[in-house]
Design a protein around this motif. Sequence first.
Motif, mmCIF file in Angstrom:
data_model
loop_
_atom_site.group_PDB
_atom_site.id
_atom_site.type_symbol
_atom_site.label_atom_id
_atom_site.label_comp_id
_atom_site.label_asym_id
_atom_site.label_seq_id
_atom_site.Cartn_x
_atom_site.Cartn_y
_atom_site.Cartn_z
ATOM 1 N N TYR A 95 -27.756 -7.885 -8.470
ATOM 2 C CA TYR A 95 -27.141 -6.681 -8.991
ATOM 3 C C TYR A 95 -26.605 -5.861 -7.823
ATOM 4 O O TYR A 95 -27.096 -5.958 -6.700
ATOM 5 C CB TYR A 95 -28.171 -5.803 -9.714
ATOM 6 N N PHE B 277 -29.191 -3.355 -17.962
ATOM 7 C CA PHE B 277 -29.862 -2.097 -17.660
ATOM 8 C C PHE B 277 -29.122 -0.901 -18.246
ATOM 9 O O PHE B 277 -27.876 -0.879 -18.313
ATOM 10 C CB PHE B 277 -29.945 -1.905 -16.143
ATOM 11 N N GLY B 278 -29.900 0.104 -18.626
ATOM 12 C CA GLY B 278 -29.338 1.424 -18.876
ATOM 13 C C GLY B 278 -29.072 2.091 -17.535
ATOM 14 O O GLY B 278 -29.480 1.590 -16.479
ATOM 15 N N LYS B 279 -28.394 3.241 -17.563
ATOM 16 C CA LYS B 279 -28.032 3.909 -16.310
ATOM 17 C C LYS B 279 -29.181 4.720 -15.719
ATOM 18 O O LYS B 279 -29.095 5.184 -14.587
ATOM 19 C CB LYS B 279 -26.804 4.788 -16.509
ATOM 20 N N LEU C 257 -29.309 -5.589 -4.983
ATOM 21 C CA LEU C 257 -30.681 -5.849 -5.406
ATOM 22 C C LEU C 257 -30.802 -7.241 -5.990
ATOM 23 O O LEU C 257 -29.999 -7.643 -6.840
ATOM 24 C CB LEU C 257 -31.110 -4.819 -6.461
ATOM 25 N N TYR D 219 -38.663 0.145 -15.975
ATOM 26 C CA TYR D 219 -38.857 0.098 -14.541
ATOM 27 C C TYR D 219 -38.823 1.519 -13.993
ATOM 28 O O TYR D 219 -38.196 2.416 -14.565
ATOM 29 C CB TYR D 219 -37.750 -0.709 -13.855
ATOM 30 N N LEU E 214 -23.073 4.617 -11.825
ATOM 31 C CA LEU E 214 -22.707 3.369 -12.503
ATOM 32 C C LEU E 214 -23.922 2.520 -12.851
ATOM 33 O O LEU E 214 -23.810 1.527 -13.574
ATOM 34 C CB LEU E 214 -21.752 2.553 -11.622
ATOM 35 N N GLY E 215 -25.073 2.852 -12.298
ATOM 36 C CA GLY E 215 -26.283 2.101 -12.612
ATOM 37 C C GLY E 215 -26.298 0.727 -11.951
ATOM 38 O O GLY E 215 -25.577 0.462 -10.993
ATOM 39 N N LEU E 216 -27.148 -0.161 -12.485
ATOM 40 C CA LEU E 216 -27.232 -1.527 -11.984
ATOM 41 C C LEU E 216 -26.235 -2.396 -12.741
ATOM 42 O O LEU E 216 -26.273 -2.461 -13.968
ATOM 43 C CB LEU E 216 -28.635 -2.093 -12.196
ATOM 44 N N GLN F 294 -25.977 -1.596 -7.155
ATOM 45 C CA GLN F 294 -26.298 -0.300 -7.741
ATOM 46 C C GLN F 294 -25.490 0.772 -7.039
ATOM 47 O O GLN F 294 -25.564 0.919 -5.812
ATOM 48 C CB GLN F 294 -27.803 -0.005 -7.592
ATOM 49 N N PHE G 129 -31.486 -13.030 -10.205
ATOM 50 C CA PHE G 129 -30.326 -12.179 -10.468
ATOM 51 C C PHE G 129 -29.881 -11.485 -9.181
ATOM 52 O O PHE G 129 -30.702 -11.164 -8.324
ATOM 53 C CB PHE G 129 -30.680 -11.070 -11.473
ATOM 54 N N GLN H 136 -37.738 -3.883 -21.211
ATOM 55 C CA GLN H 136 -38.578 -3.576 -20.068
ATOM 56 C C GLN H 136 -38.270 -2.184 -19.554
ATOM 57 O O GLN H 136 -37.147 -1.702 -19.663
ATOM 58 C CB GLN H 136 -38.325 -4.606 -18.975
ATOM 59 N N PHE I 292 -26.105 -14.474 -12.048
ATOM 60 C CA PHE I 292 -27.492 -14.862 -12.254
ATOM 61 C C PHE I 292 -27.607 -16.377 -12.286
ATOM 62 O O PHE I 292 -26.610 -17.100 -12.452
ATOM 63 C CB PHE I 292 -28.093 -14.214 -13.498
ATOM 64 N N MET J 248 -25.589 -0.741 -2.713
ATOM 65 C CA MET J 248 -26.959 -1.233 -2.619
ATOM 66 C C MET J 248 -27.018 -2.525 -3.435
ATOM 67 O O MET J 248 -26.678 -2.513 -4.627
ATOM 68 C CB MET J 248 -27.927 -0.198 -3.191
ATOM 69 N N TYR K 151 -39.371 -8.652 -14.487
ATOM 70 C CA TYR K 151 -38.818 -9.175 -13.240
ATOM 71 C C TYR K 151 -39.300 -8.370 -12.045
ATOM 72 O O TYR K 151 -39.593 -7.177 -12.141
ATOM 73 C CB TYR K 151 -37.291 -9.157 -13.320
ATOM 74 N N PHE L 235 -38.243 -7.116 -8.279
ATOM 75 C CA PHE L 235 -37.075 -6.855 -7.435
ATOM 76 C C PHE L 235 -37.456 -6.864 -5.968
ATOM 77 O O PHE L 235 -38.585 -6.509 -5.593
ATOM 78 C CB PHE L 235 -36.475 -5.485 -7.769
ATOM 79 N N LEU M 117 -24.625 -6.282 -13.079
ATOM 80 C CA LEU M 117 -24.959 -7.666 -12.783
ATOM 81 C C LEU M 117 -23.770 -8.391 -12.170
ATOM 82 O O LEU M 117 -22.671 -8.399 -12.743
ATOM 83 C CB LEU M 117 -25.396 -8.372 -14.063
ATOM 84 N N ASP N 151 -21.292 -9.313 -14.995
ATOM 85 C CA ASP N 151 -20.245 -8.396 -15.425
ATOM 86 C C ASP N 151 -19.173 -8.150 -14.364
ATOM 87 O O ASP N 151 -18.037 -7.823 -14.689
ATOM 88 C CB ASP N 151 -20.864 -7.051 -15.834
ATOM 89 N N PRO O 53 -36.288 -1.424 -8.087
ATOM 90 C CA PRO O 53 -37.066 -1.026 -9.264
ATOM 91 C C PRO O 53 -38.393 -1.794 -9.341
ATOM 92 O O PRO O 53 -38.462 -2.949 -8.943
ATOM 93 C CB PRO O 53 -36.155 -1.413 -10.433
ATOM 94 N N ASN P 277 -35.535 -17.850 -13.200
ATOM 95 C CA ASN P 277 -34.434 -16.880 -13.286
ATOM 96 C C ASN P 277 -34.349 -16.005 -12.043
ATOM 97 O O ASN P 277 -35.352 -15.442 -11.593
ATOM 98 C CB ASN P 277 -34.629 -15.970 -14.503
#
Lengths: 111, 111
Positions: free
Chosen positions: A35, B101-103, A90, B35, A41-43, A37, A33, B33, A48, A88, A100, A102, A45, A59, B43, A31
Amino acid sequence: DVKVTQSSRYLVKRTGEKVFLECVQDMDHENMFWYRQDPGLGLRLIYFSYDVKMKEKGDIPEGYSVSREKKERFSLILESASTNQTSMYLCASGRRGYGYTFGSGTRLTVV
Amino acid sequence: TQLLEQSPQFLSIQEGENLTVYCNSSSVFSSLQWYRQEPGEGPVLLVTVVTGGEVKKLKRLTFQFGDARKDSSLHITAAQPGDTGLYLCAGEGSGYSTLTFGKGTMLLVSP
């Protein structure tokens, strides 16, 4: 330890350029991925892959494509860079249920 | 898309205090998980929990996975300035589903 290497820490590209972001892992993980960031808005996807030549949209795949010709390498391609792709980026690799690893990230600026 | 809500978004505390960060969802996850991310870096995996009700400890950090596998918490005892960072929870669904992921919770521990 697993190592995930992203080809560049910082990149500056011009609007309309085709941009390649490379990610290489050394642990034979299935696997991988990609992302992006962004603050607030966070990470999110982008794409993948769970095997060589396999890819699935995440997404926010619009404006991006990926390539996985070899198990260890997962490339993200910005077909025609735009300023809203400044972010950014990742890359991560690993196995389901084990967590995972990173890369250090690529900070891309599109001007 | 499975959603993960983290709370609080930001936490500023003094060295020596205890804190808890929460990660909640309406979806069931096969694993969850945690991070930690420092500015400008990717992360870093702290822990993976896979069994409902599971509790894992990592020095002063205690992680719990909810019985229904929909939520998780991270408790830090006697926080130190070195704990400062962005804490992210991530859920993995079943089959070939992705890592969501959460924010994040930004933790600042002052001396």
